[in-house]
Scaffold this motif. Structure first.
Motif, PDB file in Angstrom:
ATOM      1  N   GLU A   1     -12.496   1.722  -9.499  1.00  0.00           N
ATOM      2  CA  GLU A   1     -11.377   1.205  -8.706  1.00  0.00           C
ATOM      3  C   GLU A   1     -10.847   2.316  -7.803  1.00  0.00           C
ATOM      4  OE1 GLU A   1      -6.910  -0.570  -9.373  1.00  0.00           O
ATOM      5  OE2 GLU A   1      -8.407  -0.896 -10.934  1.00  0.00           O
ATOM      6  N   PHE A   2     -10.636   1.968  -6.538  1.00  0.00           N
ATOM      7  CA  PHE A   2     -10.150   2.923  -5.548  1.00  0.00           C
ATOM      8  C   PHE A   2      -8.794   2.461  -5.045  1.00  0.00           C
ATOM      9  CE2 PHE A   2      -9.738   4.542  -1.201  1.00  0.00           C
ATOM     10  CZ  PHE A   2     -10.028   5.880  -1.383  1.00  0.00           C
ATOM     11  N   GLU A   3      -7.785   3.297  -5.221  1.00  0.00           N
ATOM     12  CA  GLU A   3      -6.451   2.955  -4.724  1.00  0.00           C
ATOM     13  C   GLU A   3      -6.356   3.361  -3.253  1.00  0.00           C
ATOM     14  OE1 GLU A   3      -1.699   3.755  -5.514  1.00  0.00           O
ATOM     15  OE2 GLU A   3      -3.167   4.615  -6.889  1.00  0.00           O
ATOM     16  N   GLU A   4      -6.301   2.364  -2.373  1.00  0.00           N
ATOM     17  CA  GLU A   4      -6.176   2.643  -0.946  1.00  0.00           C
ATOM     18  C   GLU A   4      -4.742   3.046  -0.629  1.00  0.00           C
ATOM     19  OE1 GLU A   4      -8.257   0.589   2.089  1.00  0.00           O
ATOM     20  OE2 GLU A   4      -9.211  -0.720   0.595  1.00  0.00           O
ATOM     21  N   VAL A   5      -4.617   3.930   0.346  1.00  0.00           N
ATOM     22  CA  VAL A   5      -3.301   4.419   0.761  1.00  0.00           C
ATOM     23  C   VAL A   5      -3.215   4.415   2.280  1.00  0.00           C
ATOM     24  CG1 VAL A   5      -3.006   5.870  -1.288  1.00  0.00           C
ATOM     25  CG2 VAL A   5      -4.049   6.834   0.771  1.00  0.00           C
ATOM     26  N   GLU A   6      -1.999   4.508   2.757  1.00  0.00           N
ATOM     27  CA  GLU A   6      -1.742   4.666   4.188  1.00  0.00           C
ATOM     28  C   GLU A   6      -1.193   6.073   4.379  1.00  0.00           C
ATOM     29  OE1 GLU A   6       1.314   2.870   7.506  1.00  0.00           O
ATOM     30  OE2 GLU A   6       0.822   1.648   5.772  1.00  0.00           O
ATOM     31  N   PHE A   7      -1.735   6.781   5.352  1.00  0.00           N
ATOM     32  CA  PHE A   7      -1.325   8.163   5.572  1.00  0.00           C
ATOM     33  C   PHE A   7      -0.255   8.267   6.650  1.00  0.00           C
ATOM     34  CE2 PHE A   7      -5.663   8.585   3.903  1.00  0.00           C
ATOM     35  CZ  PHE A   7      -5.394   9.378   2.805  1.00  0.00           C
ATOM     36  N   THR A   8       0.727   9.114   6.391  1.00  0.00           N
ATOM     37  CA  THR A   8       1.702   9.497   7.396  1.00  0.00           C
ATOM     38  C   THR A   8       1.453  10.980   7.662  1.00  0.00           C
ATOM     39  OG1 THR A   8       3.373  10.000   5.719  1.00  0.00           O
ATOM     40  CG2 THR A   8       3.430   7.802   6.677  1.00  0.00           C
ATOM     41  N   TYR A   9       1.187  11.293   8.905  1.00  0.00           N
ATOM     42  CA  TYR A   9       0.798  12.655   9.259  1.00  0.00           C
ATOM     43  C   TYR A   9       2.010  13.521   9.551  1.00  0.00           C
ATOM     44  CZ  TYR A   9      -3.851  10.686   9.526  1.00  0.00           C
ATOM     45  OH  TYR A   9      -5.023  10.065   9.217  1.00  0.00           O
ATOM     46  N   GLN A  10       1.960  14.736   9.010  1.00  0.00           N
ATOM     47  CA  GLN A  10       2.992  15.733   9.271  1.00  0.00           C
ATOM     48  C   GLN A  10       2.292  16.989   9.767  1.00  0.00           C
ATOM     49  OE1 GLN A  10       5.467  16.181   5.789  1.00  0.00           O
ATOM     50  NE2 GLN A  10       6.634  14.366   6.354  1.00  0.00           N
ATOM     51  N   TYR A  11       2.790  17.526  10.863  1.00  0.00           N
ATOM     52  CA  TYR A  11       2.140  18.626  11.555  1.00  0.00           C
ATOM     53  C   TYR A  11       2.933  19.913  11.437  1.00  0.00           C
ATOM     54  CZ  TYR A  11      -0.084  14.766  14.125  1.00  0.00           C
ATOM     55  OH  TYR A  11      -0.775  13.633  14.460  1.00  0.00           O
ATOM     56  N   ASP A  12       2.215  21.042  11.338  1.00  0.00           N
ATOM     57  CA  ASP A  12       2.899  22.289  11.632  1.00  0.00           C
ATOM     58  C   ASP A  12       2.958  22.361  13.163  1.00  0.00           C
ATOM     59  OD1 ASP A  12       0.362  23.182  12.472  1.00  0.00           O
ATOM     60  OD2 ASP A  12       0.300  24.866  11.087  1.00  0.00           O
ATOM     61  N   MET A  13       3.727  23.282  13.722  1.00  0.00           N
ATOM     62  CA  MET A  13       3.956  23.282  15.164  1.00  0.00           C
ATOM     63  C   MET A  13       2.662  23.505  15.947  1.00  0.00           C
ATOM     64  SD  MET A  13       6.210  22.647  17.426  1.00  0.00           S
ATOM     65  CE  MET A  13       7.597  22.548  16.298  1.00  0.00           C
ATOM     66  N   ALA A  14       1.824  24.443  15.516  1.00  0.00           N
ATOM     67  CA  ALA A  14       0.575  24.717  16.237  1.00  0.00           C
ATOM     68  C   ALA A  14      -0.319  23.479  16.250  1.00  0.00           C
ATOM     69  CB  ALA A  14      -0.158  25.897  15.597  1.00  0.00           C
TER      70      ALA A  14
ATOM     71  N   MET B   1       0.848  -1.172   0.000  1.00  0.00           N
ATOM     72  CA  MET B   1       0.000   0.000   0.000  1.00  0.00           C
ATOM     73  C   MET B   1       0.892   1.234   0.000  1.00  0.00           C
ATOM     74  SD  MET B   1      -3.123   1.022   2.618  1.00  0.00           S
ATOM     75  CE  MET B   1      -3.745  -0.611   2.582  1.00  0.00           C
ATOM     76  N   LYS B   2       0.565   2.164  -0.844  1.00  0.00           N
ATOM     77  CA  LYS B   2       1.349   3.386  -0.971  1.00  0.00           C
ATOM     78  C   LYS B   2       1.143   4.288   0.246  1.00  0.00           C
ATOM     79  CE  LYS B   2       2.305   7.247  -3.980  1.00  0.00           C
ATOM     80  NZ  LYS B   2       2.086   7.911  -5.234  1.00  0.00           N
ATOM     81  N   LYS B   3       2.234   4.901   0.700  1.00  0.00           N
ATOM     82  CA  LYS B   3       2.149   5.861   1.799  1.00  0.00           C
ATOM     83  C   LYS B   3       2.056   7.267   1.218  1.00  0.00           C
ATOM     84  CE  LYS B   3       4.392   3.238   5.369  1.00  0.00           C
ATOM     85  NZ  LYS B   3       5.154   3.306   6.585  1.00  0.00           N
ATOM     86  N   VAL B   4       1.140   8.045   1.795  1.00  0.00           N
ATOM     87  CA  VAL B   4       0.911   9.410   1.330  1.00  0.00           C
ATOM     88  C   VAL B   4       0.959  10.334   2.539  1.00  0.00           C
ATOM     89  CG1 VAL B   4      -0.771  10.964   0.252  1.00  0.00           C
ATOM     90  CG2 VAL B   4      -0.512   8.637  -0.603  1.00  0.00           C
ATOM     91  N   LYS B   5       1.600  11.483   2.374  1.00  0.00           N
ATOM     92  CA  LYS B   5       1.644  12.466   3.448  1.00  0.00           C
ATOM     93  C   LYS B   5       0.282  13.124   3.605  1.00  0.00           C
ATOM     94  CE  LYS B   5       6.380  13.876   2.604  1.00  0.00           C
ATOM     95  NZ  LYS B   5       7.203  14.995   2.109  1.00  0.00           N
ATOM     96  N   ALA B   6      -0.127  13.281   4.848  1.00  0.00           N
ATOM     97  CA  ALA B   6      -1.303  14.076   5.182  1.00  0.00           C
ATOM     98  C   ALA B   6      -0.791  15.239   6.019  1.00  0.00           C
ATOM     99  CB  ALA B   6      -2.329  13.249   5.948  1.00  0.00           C
ATOM    100  N   ILE B   7      -0.946  16.435   5.504  1.00  0.00           N
ATOM    101  CA  ILE B   7      -0.422  17.634   6.141  1.00  0.00           C
ATOM    102  C   ILE B   7      -1.503  18.225   7.046  1.00  0.00           C
ATOM    103  CG2 ILE B   7       0.593  19.919   5.762  1.00  0.00           C
ATOM    104  CD1 ILE B   7       2.255  17.563   4.607  1.00  0.00           C
ATOM    105  N   ILE B   8      -1.130  18.511   8.286  1.00  0.00           N
ATOM    106  CA  ILE B   8      -2.044  19.096   9.256  1.00  0.00           C
ATOM    107  C   ILE B   8      -1.534  20.491   9.580  1.00  0.00           C
ATOM    108  CG2 ILE B   8      -3.102  18.839  11.540  1.00  0.00           C
ATOM    109  CD1 ILE B   8      -2.183  15.818  11.287  1.00  0.00           C
ATOM    110  N   GLU B   9      -2.407  21.491   9.363  1.00  0.00           N
ATOM    111  CA  GLU B   9      -1.999  22.874   9.576  1.00  0.00           C
ATOM    112  C   GLU B   9      -3.075  23.656  10.311  1.00  0.00           C
ATOM    113  OE1 GLU B   9       0.787  23.771   5.719  1.00  0.00           O
ATOM    114  OE2 GLU B   9      -1.360  24.098   5.494  1.00  0.00           O
ATOM    115  N   ARG B  10      -2.631  24.646  11.052  1.00  0.00           N
ATOM    116  CA  ARG B  10      -3.547  25.579  11.702  1.00  0.00           C
ATOM    117  C   ARG B  10      -3.707  26.764  10.768  1.00  0.00           C
ATOM    118  NH1 ARG B  10      -3.570  30.104  15.195  1.00  0.00           N
ATOM    119  NH2 ARG B  10      -5.201  29.979  16.775  1.00  0.00           N
ATOM    120  N   ALA B  11      -4.958  27.106  10.468  1.00  0.00           N
ATOM    121  CA  ALA B  11      -5.245  28.231   9.575  1.00  0.00           C
ATOM    122  C   ALA B  11      -5.237  29.544  10.353  1.00  0.00           C
ATOM    123  CB  ALA B  11      -6.601  28.023   8.906  1.00  0.00           C
ATOM    124  N   SER B  12      -5.202  30.647   9.633  1.00  0.00           N
ATOM    125  CA  SER B  12      -5.163  31.965  10.275  1.00  0.00           C
ATOM    126  C   SER B  12      -6.434  32.256  11.075  1.00  0.00           C
ATOM    127  CB  SER B  12      -4.941  33.054   9.228  1.00  0.00           C
ATOM    128  OG  SER B  12      -5.981  33.023   8.272  1.00  0.00           O
TER     129      SER B  12
END
Length: 134
Positions: free
Chosen positions: A60-73, A1-12
């Motif tokens: 067809e749906f390509e399933e992925v595994e997410f790796t989470y990356q956070y901004d500091m907030a 399964m492909k790993k995909v980055k999931a970016i987590i950010e705090r908005a203004s």
């Protein structure tokens, strides 16, 4: 399964968002919430909704595994249930007041400070990983 980055950010506006950091798919998953935790939950629900949608359409749906990356907030918000700012200050050596500025978004840590925090948390996690009870 492909790993995909999931970016987590705090908005203004103080809300949080999560999004896929890969445009090679026929779908895009996002999530939002008033906390980082709610944004991640929304993101996961939207992923499951997309899988169902593709199944309903016979696509067809390509399933992925997410790796989470956070901004500091977002990191500080999400892990506030595990780390108090005082505790994180002791672990990282970063002043508690400075950490508070990162949570609120009033300041953004430098690359050097982010690296210092990341290394300190990883070292703490390694220490915890070695704990065994008798």
């Amino acid at each position: 399964m492909k790993k995909v980055k999931a970016i987590i950010e705090r908005a203004s506006d103080g809300n949080y968002s999560v999004y896929m950091d890969d445009d090679k798919f026929s779908y895009l998953i996002t999530g939002t919430g008033v906390t980082a935790e709610l944004a991640i939950e929304s993101f996961k629900e939207n992923y499951e909704d997309m899988k169902r949608y593709y199944a309903e359409k016979g696509k067809e749906f390509e399933e992925v595994e997410f790796t989470y990356q956070y901004d500091m907030a977002s990191f500080l918000s999400y892990y506030s249930k595990a780390f108090s700012l005082a505790g994180l200050s002791r672990i990282t050596g970063i002043n508690q007041g400075q950490l508070s500025h990162y949570v609120t978004g009033h300041r953004v840590p430098s690359a050097r400070t982010k690296e210092k925090i990341q290394q300190a948390i990883k070292a703490f996690a390694m220490d915890l990983n070695q704990v065994n009870f008798i």
